[in-house]
Design an enzyme around this catalytic site. Structure first.
Site, mmCIF file in Angstrom:
data_model
loop_
_atom_site.group_PDB
_atom_site.id
_atom_site.type_symbol
_atom_site.label_atom_id
_atom_site.label_comp_id
_atom_site.label_asym_id
_atom_site.label_seq_id
_atom_site.Cartn_x
_atom_site.Cartn_y
_atom_site.Cartn_z
ATOM 1 N N HIS A 1 0.753 -1.089 0.055
ATOM 2 C CA HIS A 1 0.046 0.065 0.067
ATOM 3 C C HIS A 1 0.871 1.377 -0.054
ATOM 4 O O HIS A 1 1.731 1.281 0.718
ATOM 5 C CB HIS A 1 -0.986 0.124 1.345
ATOM 6 N N TYR B 1 -8.886 5.975 7.654
ATOM 7 C CA TYR B 1 -8.966 6.175 9.094
ATOM 8 C C TYR B 1 -10.096 7.372 9.325
ATOM 9 O O TYR B 1 -9.649 8.584 8.642
ATOM 10 C CB TYR B 1 -7.609 6.744 9.785
ATOM 11 N N PRO C 1 -3.653 0.450 19.006
ATOM 12 C CA PRO C 1 -3.447 0.179 17.500
ATOM 13 C C PRO C 1 -3.827 1.327 16.317
ATOM 14 O O PRO C 1 -3.430 0.840 15.222
ATOM 15 C CB PRO C 1 -4.464 -1.140 17.385
ATOM 16 N N LYS D 1 1.580 0.074 15.094
ATOM 17 C CA LYS D 1 2.775 -0.015 15.552
ATOM 18 C C LYS D 1 3.010 -1.067 16.266
ATOM 19 O O LYS D 1 4.337 -1.690 16.469
ATOM 20 C CB LYS D 1 3.420 1.144 16.243
ATOM 21 N N TYR E 1 4.404 6.782 10.019
ATOM 22 C CA TYR E 1 3.456 5.544 9.866
ATOM 23 C C TYR E 1 4.339 4.189 8.931
ATOM 24 O O TYR E 1 4.281 3.225 9.239
ATOM 25 C CB TYR E 1 2.397 5.985 9.029
HETATM 26 P P1 RFL Z 1 2.420 -11.718 21.806
HETATM 27 O O1 RFL Z 1 2.126 -11.734 20.127
HETATM 28 O O2 RFL Z 1 1.450 -11.145 22.770
HETATM 29 O O3 RFL Z 1 3.097 -12.982 22.242
HETATM 30 C C1 RFL Z 1 3.521 -13.393 23.467
HETATM 31 C C2 RFL Z 1 3.186 -14.891 23.818
HETATM 32 O O4 RFL Z 1 3.563 -15.237 24.849
HETATM 33 C C3 RFL Z 1 2.694 -16.248 25.531
HETATM 34 N N1 RFL Z 1 3.240 -16.175 27.051
HETATM 35 C C4 RFL Z 1 3.760 -17.228 27.589
HETATM 36 N N2 RFL Z 1 4.397 -18.130 27.174
HETATM 37 C C5 RFL Z 1 4.917 -18.901 28.210
HETATM 38 N N3 RFL Z 1 4.850 -18.674 29.638
HETATM 39 C C6 RFL Z 1 4.189 -17.571 30.090
HETATM 40 N N4 RFL Z 1 3.699 -17.627 31.276
HETATM 41 C C7 RFL Z 1 3.583 -16.882 29.058
HETATM 42 N N5 RFL Z 1 2.508 -15.753 29.186
HETATM 43 C C8 RFL Z 1 2.351 -15.434 27.881
HETATM 44 C C9 RFL Z 1 1.576 -15.867 25.008
HETATM 45 O O5 RFL Z 1 0.473 -16.808 24.887
HETATM 46 C C10 RFL Z 1 1.979 -15.369 23.521
HETATM 47 O O6 RFL Z 1 1.894 -16.395 22.647
HETATM 48 O O7 RFL Z 1 3.680 -10.428 21.785
HETATM 49 P P2 RFL Z 1 4.678 -10.220 20.748
HETATM 50 O O8 RFL Z 1 5.295 -11.260 20.105
HETATM 51 O O9 RFL Z 1 5.477 -9.208 21.466
HETATM 52 O O10 RFL Z 1 4.024 -9.517 19.592
HETATM 53 C C11 RFL Z 1 3.498 -8.184 19.901
HETATM 54 C C12 RFL Z 1 1.977 -8.236 18.899
HETATM 55 O O11 RFL Z 1 1.424 -9.286 19.133
HETATM 56 C C13 RFL Z 1 1.191 -7.085 19.138
HETATM 57 O O12 RFL Z 1 2.139 -5.983 19.431
HETATM 58 C C14 RFL Z 1 0.066 -6.634 18.350
HETATM 59 O O13 RFL Z 1 -0.678 -7.814 18.011
HETATM 60 C C15 RFL Z 1 -0.886 -5.728 19.096
HETATM 61 N N6 RFL Z 1 -2.124 -5.842 18.452
HETATM 62 C C16 RFL Z 1 -2.153 -5.022 17.343
HETATM 63 N N7 RFL Z 1 -1.172 -4.210 16.740
HETATM 64 C C17 RFL Z 1 -1.326 -3.657 15.635
HETATM 65 O O14 RFL Z 1 -0.229 -3.063 15.092
HETATM 66 N N8 RFL Z 1 -2.409 -3.550 14.918
HETATM 67 C C18 RFL Z 1 -3.688 -4.375 15.414
HETATM 68 O O15 RFL Z 1 -4.784 -4.343 14.944
HETATM 69 C C19 RFL Z 1 -3.643 -4.894 16.693
HETATM 70 N N9 RFL Z 1 -4.637 -5.530 17.096
HETATM 71 C C20 RFL Z 1 -3.343 -6.246 18.994
HETATM 72 C C21 RFL Z 1 -4.593 -6.161 18.437
HETATM 73 C C22 RFL Z 1 -3.177 -7.043 20.179
HETATM 74 C C23 RFL Z 1 -4.101 -7.403 20.786
HETATM 75 N N10 RFL Z 1 -3.864 -7.939 22.374
HETATM 76 C C24 RFL Z 1 -2.717 -8.093 23.020
HETATM 77 C C25 RFL Z 1 -4.980 -8.120 23.183
HETATM 78 C C26 RFL Z 1 -5.596 -7.011 18.925
HETATM 79 C C27 RFL Z 1 -5.264 -7.517 20.263
HETATM 80 C C28 RFL Z 1 -6.386 -8.046 20.743
HETATM 81 C C1 PHB Z 2 -5.631 -4.035 11.026
HETATM 82 O O1 PHB Z 2 -5.623 -4.167 9.762
HETATM 83 O O2 PHB Z 2 -6.096 -4.839 11.776
HETATM 84 C C2 PHB Z 2 -5.248 -2.642 11.203
HETATM 85 C C3 PHB Z 2 -4.743 -1.785 10.526
HETATM 86 C C4 PHB Z 2 -4.271 -0.635 10.730
HETATM 87 C C5 PHB Z 2 -4.316 -0.272 12.086
HETATM 88 C C6 PHB Z 2 -4.565 -0.892 13.026
HETATM 89 C C7 PHB Z 2 -5.156 -2.476 12.613
HETATM 90 O O3 PHB Z 2 -3.801 1.001 12.501
#
Ligand code: RFL
Ligand code: PHB
Length: 397
Positions: free
Chosen positions: A78, A207, A300, A304, A390
């Site tokens: 994109h 957005y 989110p 980032k 971004y």
């Molecule tokens: P993760 O992906 O949370 O992975 C951490 C892993 O550690 C495990 N864990 C354990 N393992 C062993 N022993 C324990 N006691 C443990 N406790 C926990 C967990 O099961 C898990 O598998 O962190 P990591 O690798 O740092 O990655 C970060 C990303 O996943 C996160 O920043 C993003 O997904 C944040 N986030 C979003 N970011 C975006 O940029 N756009 C989004 O749309 C977006 N949506 C989200 C999200 C995070 C969410 N969370 C955390 C609730 C939506 C959700 C629901």
């Molecule tokens: C998504 O596609 O899930 C998404 C994209 C941009 C954002 C957050 C989530 O800022």
């Protein structure tokens, strides 16, 4: 513990999310052995619907480490985003402003690629562990204990422990309270996120600021759309029928405005995501290093979270290789300060995007937000600042 099995490796990684599995991948490519422990099952981790946007430096790192094949074929490059408010939609073109772009490629897909690579190289990953605990972090022989999926007690001794265990894992709390500092901001709204089996109604992400609240149109593929609505904290998901969701999205995204239409479709997943900013410093204590959500959380709106986790690991991996293969302590000593420069930049950008686009009850705030949006979209300095943040700064910024 009686009956405990002890093994040894160079690096124990706690958490098999994107940060943990990517770190194990990068370390293996440089000849450093690791063991990963994860409390959930492989399938559960791979199925979590989360981030969708990869910034330029994330894509560069994945390509450079042999993880780019499917991203190349299935990812969607994109050039920018749309920023809008009632009656106005503006395109912000990252490529013409900064020469950098972003990719739509879901975290689920990144996770699948990481799992496939881990299986191909025979990576040891203990899934479905419990009672994960960290020990002797101030010594040069730290260890992690846990109960494995079969119920057996295990200890893995290592040179280094890396906490990639997200916001609920035990690693960040293993830094003594007197040595750690935390910052937290909880926002007075959440996101309702939906996945829908319908072709996206837009070529790039939208957005949208709206008096009813923020809305966003994202996507996962040519046939799957990802959409978000600002909702009150603790709103029960059951209050949001599919019809109510599509009505709110149509209003906030401007269905009918200048001939643009939003096509609804079957909703396959719905969840509410609270929003907060959190940073814990330092990101190192003795032989424990923190990476990804274990050290910081962003709302989110700036896309980032995943990118920051990748950037941490992109910095930490060569630092650990320098320590463990060459005995050079310089890069690991610099890790926390270097990583935190980018963490705070992304924390600010995510807060700025969030507070610019989410409505409160305050009419004064609304006027300031609209003024800011007009400036950002009409001044080259404003648009370039947004584009630079971004599309993402280089790793090591
Ligand atoms: P993760 O992906 O949370 O992975 C951490 C892993 O550690 C495990 N864990 C354990 N393992 C062993 N022993 C324990 N006691 C443990 N406790 C926990 C967990 O099961 C898990 O598998 O962190 P990591 O690798 O740092 O990655 C970060 C990303 O996943 C996160 O920043 C993003 O997904 C944040 N986030 C979003 N970011 C975006 O940029 N756009 C989004 O749309 C977006 N949506 C989200 C999200 C995070 C969410 N969370 C955390 C609730 C939506 C959700 C629901
Ligand atoms: C998504 O596609 O899930 C998404 C994209 C941009 C954002 C957050 C989530 O800022």
């Amino acid at each position: 513990m009686p009956g405990e099995t002890t093994t040894r490796t160079q690096v124990v990684v706690i958490g098999a999310g994107p940060a943990g599995l990517l770190l194990a991948h990068l370390l293996a490519a440089d000849g450093v052995e690791s063991v990963v422990v994860e409390s959930r099952s492989e399938e559960y981790v791979a199925a979590r619907i989360r981030a969708g946007i990869l910034e330029q430096s994330t894509v560069d790192l994945l390509r450079g480490s042999g993880l780019g094949d499917r991203l190349e074929r299935e990812g969607d490059q994109h050039h920018g985003i749309y920023l809008q408010w009632p009656q106005e939609r503006h395109h912000v073109d990252f490529v013409s402003l900064t020469g950098r772009s972003v990719w739509v490629y879901g975290q689920t897909e990144v996770q699948k690629d990481l799992v496939a690579a881990a299986q191909a190289r025979g990576q040891v990953v203990h899934y479905e562990v419990s009672d994960t605990a960290l020990h002797d972090l101030e010594s040069d022989r730290p260890s992690v204990t846990f109960t494995d999926a079969s119920g057996a007690a295990r200890r893995v001794e290592a040179d280094v422990v890396v906490g990639c265990d997200g916001s609920f894992g035990p690693s960040r709390g293993a830094v003594p309270e007197s040595l750690r500092q935390t910052w937290e901001k909880v926002y007075p709204y959440s996101w309702l996120g939906v996945l829908a089996d319908v072709a996206p109604s837009t070529d790039e992400l939208i957005y949208a600021w709206h008096p009813d609240g923020f809305a966003m149109h994202s996507m996962r593929s040519a046939t799957v759309s990802r959409l978000y609505l600002q909702v009150p904290n603790d709103t029960p998901v059951d209050d949001w029928s599919d019809d109510r969701i599509w009505d709110a999205l149509s209003t906030r995204l401007g269905h009918g405005q200048d001939g643009w239409t939003l096509t609804p479709g079957p909703i396959t997943e719905k969840s509410v995501l609270p929003m907060r900013s959190f940073v814990q410093t330092p990101m190192r204590h003795g032989r424990l290093f923190l990476a990804g959500d274990a050290a910081h959380i962003v709302p989110p709106t700036g896309a980032k979270g995943l990118n920051l986790a990748v950037a941490d690991v992109g910095l930490l991996s060569p630092a650990l290789v320098a320590l463990l293969r060459r005995g050079d302590e310089g890069p690991t000593a610099a890790y926390s300060d270097t990583a935190l420069r980018r963490v705070w930049r992304c924390t600010h950008f995510s807060w700025w995007m969030t507070t610019m686009l989410h409505t409160s009850e305050d009419p004064f705030d609304a006027e300031l937000q609209l003024s800011q949006l007009r400036w950002v979209t009409s001044s080259e300095a404003g648009t370039t600042g947004l584009a630079e943040n971004y599309a993402g700064l280089p790793i090591g910024f």
